[in-house]
Design a protein around this motif. Sequence first.
Motif, PDB file in Angstrom:
ATOM      1  N   LEU A  76      14.433   0.324  14.805  1.00 53.33           N
ATOM      2  CA  LEU A  76      13.113   0.050  15.092  1.00 53.33           C
ATOM      3  C   LEU A  76      12.522  -0.038  13.835  1.00 53.33           C
ATOM      4  CD1 LEU A  76      11.818   3.146  17.539  1.00 53.33           C
ATOM      5  CD2 LEU A  76      12.230   0.579  17.973  1.00 53.33           C
ATOM      6  N   THR A  77      12.595  -1.366  13.250  1.00 49.75           N
ATOM      7  CA  THR A  77      12.016  -1.667  12.110  1.00 49.75           C
ATOM      8  C   THR A  77      10.658  -1.873  11.844  1.00 49.75           C
ATOM      9  OG1 THR A  77      12.203  -4.088  12.823  1.00 49.75           O
ATOM     10  CG2 THR A  77      13.933  -3.359  11.685  1.00 49.75           C
ATOM     11  N   ALA A  78       9.816  -1.612  13.063  1.00 51.18           N
ATOM     12  CA  ALA A  78       8.294  -1.674  13.158  1.00 51.18           C
ATOM     13  C   ALA A  78       8.155  -0.295  12.240  1.00 51.18           C
ATOM     14  CB  ALA A  78       8.154  -1.632  14.498  1.00 51.18           C
ATOM     15  N   TYR A  79       9.084   0.630  12.438  1.00 48.53           N
ATOM     16  CA  TYR A  79       8.535   1.833  11.626  1.00 48.53           C
ATOM     17  C   TYR A  79       8.099   1.616  10.224  1.00 48.53           C
ATOM     18  CZ  TYR A  79       8.687   6.600   9.504  1.00 48.53           C
ATOM     19  OH  TYR A  79       8.152   7.610   8.875  1.00 48.53           O
ATOM     20  N   GLY A  80       9.152   0.863   9.597  1.00 48.31           N
ATOM     21  CA  GLY A  80       8.844   0.448   8.342  1.00 48.31           C
ATOM     22  C   GLY A  80       7.723  -0.359   7.909  1.00 48.31           C
ATOM     23  N   ASP A  81       7.353  -1.103   8.777  1.00 48.56           N
ATOM     24  CA  ASP A  81       5.799  -1.891   8.568  1.00 48.56           C
ATOM     25  C   ASP A  81       4.659  -0.828   9.087  1.00 48.56           C
ATOM     26  OD1 ASP A  81       7.360  -4.343   8.318  1.00 48.56           O
ATOM     27  OD2 ASP A  81       7.108  -4.433  10.396  1.00 48.56           O
ATOM     28  N   ASN A  82       4.875   0.122   9.955  1.00 47.84           N
ATOM     29  CA  ASN A  82       3.924   0.997  10.072  1.00 47.84           C
ATOM     30  C   ASN A  82       3.742   1.940   9.045  1.00 47.84           C
ATOM     31  OD1 ASN A  82       3.534  -0.358  12.782  1.00 47.84           O
ATOM     32  ND2 ASN A  82       4.647   1.458  13.741  1.00 47.84           N
ATOM     33  N   PHE A  83       4.898   2.230   8.375  1.00 50.66           N
ATOM     34  CA  PHE A  83       4.923   3.313   7.209  1.00 50.66           C
ATOM     35  C   PHE A  83       4.260   2.696   6.119  1.00 50.66           C
ATOM     36  CE2 PHE A  83       6.975   4.872   3.375  1.00 50.66           C
ATOM     37  CZ  PHE A  83       6.675   6.267   3.457  1.00 50.66           C
ATOM     38  N   LYS A  84       4.502   1.505   5.864  1.00 52.11           N
ATOM     39  CA  LYS A  84       3.760   0.811   4.736  1.00 52.11           C
ATOM     40  C   LYS A  84       2.225   0.543   5.030  1.00 52.11           C
ATOM     41  CE  LYS A  84       7.847  -1.985   3.134  1.00 52.11           C
ATOM     42  NZ  LYS A  84       8.450  -3.378   2.960  1.00 52.11           N
ATOM     43  N   ASN A  85       1.690   0.474   6.294  1.00 49.45           N
ATOM     44  CA  ASN A  85       0.236   0.345   6.404  1.00 49.45           C
ATOM     45  C   ASN A  85      -0.315   1.679   6.272  1.00 49.45           C
ATOM     46  OD1 ASN A  85       0.508  -2.357   6.394  1.00 49.45           O
ATOM     47  ND2 ASN A  85       1.174  -2.329   8.586  1.00 49.45           N
ATOM     48  N   SER A  86       0.185   2.792   6.022  1.00 47.21           N
ATOM     49  CA  SER A  86      -0.203   4.331   6.149  1.00 47.21           C
ATOM     50  C   SER A  86      -0.683   4.669   4.902  1.00 47.21           C
ATOM     51  CB  SER A  86       0.918   5.007   7.025  1.00 47.21           C
ATOM     52  OG  SER A  86       1.995   5.308   6.197  1.00 47.21           O
ATOM     53  N   TRP A  87      -1.685   5.713   5.103  1.00 50.36           N
ATOM     54  CA  TRP A  87      -1.787   6.380   3.792  1.00 50.36           C
ATOM     55  C   TRP A  87      -0.804   7.095   2.882  1.00 50.36           C
ATOM     56  CZ3 TRP A  87      -0.748  11.701   3.614  1.00 50.36           C
ATOM     57  CH2 TRP A  87      -1.128  12.164   5.077  1.00 50.36           C
ATOM     58  N   VAL A  88       0.150   7.503   3.598  1.00 56.90           N
ATOM     59  CA  VAL A  88       1.322   8.132   3.076  1.00 56.90           C
ATOM     60  C   VAL A  88       1.866   7.238   2.373  1.00 56.90           C
ATOM     61  CG1 VAL A  88       3.090   8.006   5.011  1.00 56.90           C
ATOM     62  CG2 VAL A  88       3.217   9.921   3.175  1.00 56.90           C
ATOM     63  N   TYR A  89       2.131   6.013   2.476  1.00 55.26           N
ATOM     64  CA  TYR A  89       2.872   4.977   1.698  1.00 55.26           C
ATOM     65  C   TYR A  89       1.876   4.849   0.392  1.00 55.26           C
ATOM     66  CZ  TYR A  89       4.953   0.544   0.185  1.00 55.26           C
ATOM     67  OH  TYR A  89       5.423  -0.579  -0.392  1.00 55.26           O
ATOM     68  N   GLU A  90       0.712   4.532   0.436  1.00 54.96           N
ATOM     69  CA  GLU A  90      -0.341   4.194  -0.495  1.00 54.96           C
ATOM     70  C   GLU A  90      -0.186   5.494  -1.638  1.00 54.96           C
ATOM     71  OE1 GLU A  90      -4.878   3.460  -1.322  1.00 54.96           O
ATOM     72  OE2 GLU A  90      -4.330   4.021   0.834  1.00 54.96           O
ATOM     73  N   GLU A  91      -0.137   6.509  -0.938  1.00 54.16           N
ATOM     74  CA  GLU A  91       0.037   7.882  -1.826  1.00 54.16           C
ATOM     75  C   GLU A  91       1.186   8.225  -2.588  1.00 54.16           C
ATOM     76  OE1 GLU A  91       0.320  12.583  -0.883  1.00 54.16           O
ATOM     77  OE2 GLU A  91      -1.126  11.667   0.073  1.00 54.16           O
ATOM     78  N   LEU A  92       2.238   7.743  -2.061  1.00 57.29           N
ATOM     79  CA  LEU A  92       3.593   7.799  -2.695  1.00 57.29           C
ATOM     80  C   LEU A  92       3.553   6.888  -3.781  1.00 57.29           C
ATOM     81  CD1 LEU A  92       5.998   8.936   0.203  1.00 57.29           C
ATOM     82  CD2 LEU A  92       4.906  10.369  -1.580  1.00 57.29           C
ATOM     83  N   TYR A  93       3.282   5.480  -3.513  1.00 58.00           N
ATOM     84  CA  TYR A  93       3.339   4.445  -4.292  1.00 58.00           C
ATOM     85  C   TYR A  93       2.469   4.775  -5.528  1.00 58.00           C
ATOM     86  CZ  TYR A  93       2.884  -0.235  -6.526  1.00 58.00           C
ATOM     87  OH  TYR A  93       2.610  -1.172  -7.281  1.00 58.00           O
ATOM     88  N   ARG A  94       1.179   5.094  -5.384  1.00 57.98           N
ATOM     89  CA  ARG A  94       0.227   5.579  -6.540  1.00 57.98           C
ATOM     90  C   ARG A  94       0.939   6.566  -7.390  1.00 57.98           C
ATOM     91  NH1 ARG A  94      -2.389   5.779 -10.053  1.00 57.98           N
ATOM     92  NH2 ARG A  94      -4.463   6.142 -10.337  1.00 57.98           N
ATOM     93  N   THR A  95       1.864   7.360  -6.999  1.00 55.42           N
ATOM     94  CA  THR A  95       2.401   8.598  -7.845  1.00 55.42           C
ATOM     95  C   THR A  95       3.724   8.205  -8.125  1.00 55.42           C
ATOM     96  OG1 THR A  95       3.061   9.981  -5.962  1.00 55.42           O
ATOM     97  CG2 THR A  95       0.914  10.148  -6.959  1.00 55.42           C
ATOM     98  N   ARG A  96       4.263   6.713  -8.135  1.00 56.12           N
ATOM     99  CA  ARG A  96       5.515   6.515  -8.351  1.00 56.12           C
ATOM    100  C   ARG A  96       6.174   6.799  -9.653  1.00 56.12           C
ATOM    101  NH1 ARG A  96       2.409   2.365  -9.132  1.00 56.12           N
ATOM    102  NH2 ARG A  96       3.163   0.705 -10.407  1.00 56.12           N
ATOM    103  N   ASN A  97       5.242   6.704 -10.716  1.00 57.33           N
ATOM    104  CA  ASN A  97       5.659   6.993 -12.041  1.00 57.33           C
ATOM    105  C   ASN A  97       5.791   8.228 -12.431  1.00 57.33           C
ATOM    106  OD1 ASN A  97       6.065   4.073 -12.510  1.00 57.33           O
ATOM    107  ND2 ASN A  97       4.062   4.151 -13.184  1.00 57.33           N
ATOM    108  N   PHE A  98       5.213   9.466 -11.594  1.00 51.36           N
ATOM    109  CA  PHE A  98       5.168  10.796 -12.052  1.00 51.36           C
ATOM    110  C   PHE A  98       6.284  11.439 -12.480  1.00 51.36           C
ATOM    111  CE2 PHE A  98       4.312  15.001 -11.975  1.00 51.36           C
ATOM    112  CZ  PHE A  98       3.076  15.292 -12.414  1.00 51.36           C
ATOM    113  N   GLY A  99       7.496  11.260 -11.812  1.00 56.21           N
ATOM    114  CA  GLY A  99       8.678  11.618 -11.954  1.00 56.21           C
ATOM    115  C   GLY A  99       9.467  11.135 -13.359  1.00 56.21           C
TER     116      GLY A  99
END
Length: 549
Positions: free
Chosen positions: A368-391
């Motif tokens: 279900l590769t559509a899951y990856g697309d749906n994940f990328k279109n979600s706020w959780v993807y945006e939130e994790l991308y925004r904090t990618r440099n923290f660690g």
Amino acid sequence: MQRESMEFDVVIVGAGPAGLSTACRLMQQANEAGQELMVCVVEKSAEVGGHILSGAVIESRALDELFPDWKEQGAPLKTAVTEDQVYLMTSAEKAIKLPNLIVPKTMHNHGNYIASVANLSRWLGEQAEQLGVEIFPGFAASHIIYGDDGQVAGIGTGDMGLDEKGEQKDTYMPGMDLLAKYTIFSEGCRGHLGKELLAKFELDKDADAQHYGIGIKELWDVPADKHQPGLVVHGAGWPLSEANASGGFFLYHAEDCQVMLGLITDLNYSNPHLSPFDEFQRSKHHPLIAQYLEGGKRVSYGARAITKGGFNALPKMSMPGGLLLGCDAGTLNFAKIKGTHTAMKTGMIAAETIFAALTSGDEGGKDLTAYGDNFKNSWVYEELYRTRNFGPALHKYGTFIGGAVNFIDQNLFGLPFTLRDNHEDYAQMKLASECATINYPKPDGVLSFDKPSSVFLSNTNHEENQPCHLKLKDSSIPLMQNLPKFDEPAQRYCPAGVYEILDDAAGEKVFQINSQNCVHCKTCDIKDPAQNITWVTPEGGGGPNYPNM
């Protein structure tokens, strides 16, 4: 006795926030559409929530979406955060309180709740059952069932009633095969089936190295005059800084005069003499922490590894017939020190993706590769991308400079580049001969305690005469390799006293595994420098039983 099998539309491994959110959202859609859907959740703990351990300050964003009326329904999020305090611990006696203006915004908790994720999972389990989900606590998913084309076709639960040699006892009961069109893996950090899937389907081939920490937590009853409901305290520096290690403590004032406190030690530390358990015990003697505990009583203890690689280490989360979700995939937002809301959202996205597939005539087994697309279109993807440099910033530059980089990245403007840290945590350990030994003070039995009394408070129990669930690829490595090189660090990184070096009657060294003490934290699977230890599920129902953790 033959193994029996049952068929479902969806089988979910793990009754944590991700798995239960998947189950609830699946049934919500099915009930709204008037369609029949067979969903089951298997949970290795004897009860839902029994193995769940987290800080925790919870952001309710995903819960707001899943159950908008959660307050009216009695969800156990009752204590709103009233105040944030962040400290830099400069020594065993001193700490500097950081002004809120220079604290990264991700550490601000206004609008969040201090709560037990174990109790939230119990509540989510009740909602799932009311919606028609079948939940099987006490059944450990021991192995993956693959179809003729190599796709995930379900899971098998472990046999019950085997002795140490794997032979059947009088109490023997074979496990069951739970077959499904789609199987969800939401085991939490370092799930042993998730680990298998990552390797088999090369899900992490395009991801950075995953990173981990070990979180050790205690629950205390404290005097009413020292209790400040809603107060959230975080800190970094001492005592870990003395060993050139990183991490930080948390102290949360929940309801009913209870305080949750703990220490997260990043598992990229290099000194093999370091003991995360003992670092936590001595941290409680710092005046900043001790002021809240004096006169109180420790009532519970536990430990759990956390997945903290963040966005850069996210694997592909779909494979033929299955999805990998939540902390099993590493969706915790380390910049916030929160993973409950992100895990729940990954489960909701999974449910919507699967339901759309099944209602379109999908017979299962597909990627279900559509899951990856749906994940990328979600706020959780945006939130994790925004904090990618923290660690990576903290790993590369340390607490001071890394903290400054994160302040700029999170509070002022997002950095236009991505920092990377591809060093495996287990490979960072230096030779014992190159590192200073650490002499930890003896516990006083008032603020600090030993491992046996701590494990007792975790309510950990395993049937002693069962196969050991801590597997060594090579039984000679602990004594022949790890002991001379690293003074066998398993003696210290395990927070439950599972691993010991003893002398036998002839005076020879023996590596002993006290598997009945295991609190299922998975640290050994992660930190062993030879990657020689593999954690697998013990007999269903075994392990800790955490109340209110």
